[in-house]
Design an enzyme around this catalytic site. Structure first.
Site, PDB file in Angstrom:
ATOM      1  N   LEU A  41      29.829 -11.957 100.398  1.00  0.00           N
ATOM      2  CA  LEU A  41      28.958 -12.110  99.245  1.00  0.00           C
ATOM      3  C   LEU A  41      27.683 -12.757  99.768  1.00  0.00           C
ATOM      4  CD1 LEU A  41      31.148 -13.523  96.304  1.00  0.00           C
ATOM      5  CD2 LEU A  41      29.877 -11.388  96.337  1.00  0.00           C
ATOM      6  N   ASP A  42      26.542 -12.288  99.296  1.00  0.00           N
ATOM      7  CA  ASP A  42      25.284 -12.902  99.702  1.00  0.00           C
ATOM      8  C   ASP A  42      25.315 -14.384  99.370  1.00  0.00           C
ATOM      9  OD1 ASP A  42      24.286 -10.364 100.369  1.00  0.00           O
ATOM     10  OD2 ASP A  42      23.645 -10.034  98.301  1.00  0.00           O
ATOM     11  N   THR A  43      24.519 -15.148 100.066  1.00  0.00           N
ATOM     12  CA  THR A  43      24.459 -16.586  99.842  1.00  0.00           C
ATOM     13  C   THR A  43      24.124 -16.898  98.387  1.00  0.00           C
ATOM     14  OG1 THR A  43      23.763 -16.856 102.129  1.00  0.00           O
ATOM     15  CG2 THR A  43      23.428 -18.733 100.682  1.00  0.00           C
ATOM     16  N   ASP A  44      23.246 -16.106  97.773  1.00  0.00           N
ATOM     17  CA  ASP A  44      22.844 -16.379  96.393  1.00  0.00           C
ATOM     18  C   ASP A  44      23.727 -15.693  95.352  1.00  0.00           C
ATOM     19  OD1 ASP A  44      21.841 -13.963  97.252  1.00  0.00           O
ATOM     20  OD2 ASP A  44      19.900 -14.173  96.287  1.00  0.00           O
ATOM     21  N   SER A  45      24.816 -15.069  95.782  1.00  0.00           N
ATOM     22  CA  SER A  45      25.785 -14.477  94.857  1.00  0.00           C
ATOM     23  C   SER A  45      26.996 -15.392  94.751  1.00  0.00           C
ATOM     24  CB  SER A  45      26.211 -13.091  95.333  1.00  0.00           C
ATOM     25  OG  SER A  45      25.109 -12.213  95.337  1.00  0.00           O
TER      26      SER A  45
END
Length: 186
Positions: A41-45
């Site tokens: 998962l992306d860091t901001d997700s």
């Protein structure tokens, strides 16, 4: 033998165990040597992240050929428009690959009311409306959902993965930053 961990990843956590200069890592949340993320998962997700110590299980979860469905809730900027939303339900050329059609569903305010607050909070602009959309895909390329919604004309403000296959974050009742071993498979 337990070979699967389910984790409710907070925003800002990077999907690696090695230390990172800017972000907390999985090591700051999970103490399970030999386990590695099955996908990222992306860091901001935020939301459901699976970890495993089984290479075959990792491949089954992550490889598009196995078509394990991933479900996301996306907070999108704008007003829902049928024509624009239909773009997500067709193959979409993102430049480096063409997506398979996504399954989508508008979410009600009641469905999203119980979500944990995001830290840092999503920027709110009183003059720009937003809405929540459930998006189901069977791929999972780099930033795919964010890229798809942007191409359809909807910048993504917040992205939460709520399910991978049969494993649903809400069924598991994991608080933000919590993890546990799971006997269930996606």
């Amino acid at each position: 033998m337990k070979s699967l961990i389910i984790f409710n990843k907070p925003c800002g956590v990077i999907c690696q165990f090695s230390p990172h200069e800017k972000h907390p890592s999985l090591k700051d949340h999970i103490d399970a040597p030999g386990f590695y993320p099955a996908g990222r998962l992306d860091t901001d997700s935020e939301g459901l992240l699976l970890l495993t110590d089984d290479g075959q299980l990792q491949a089954r979860i992550t490889q598009p050929r196995f078509k394990v469905e991933k479900t996301y809730w996306a907070q999108l900027e704008g007003i829902p428009d049928t024509d624009k939303l239909q773009l997500l339900q067709r193959p979409m050329d993102l430049g480096d690959f063409t997506t398979r059609p996504a399954k989508i569903r508008l979410l009600s305010e009641e469905e999203t009311d119980g979500l944990w607050p995001r830290n840092p909070p999503v920027r709110v602009r009183k003059t720009v409306p937003d809405f929540w959309l459930e998006i189901k895909i069977s791929e999972g390329k780099n930033r795919q959902v964010r890229r798809m919604t942007a191409k359809a004309g909807y910048p993504c403000l917040r992205l939460i993965r709520v399910a991978i296959g049969r494993l649903n974050l809400f069924d598991e009742q994991l608080g933000l930053g919590e993890w546990r071993y799971s006997e269930s498979l996606p």
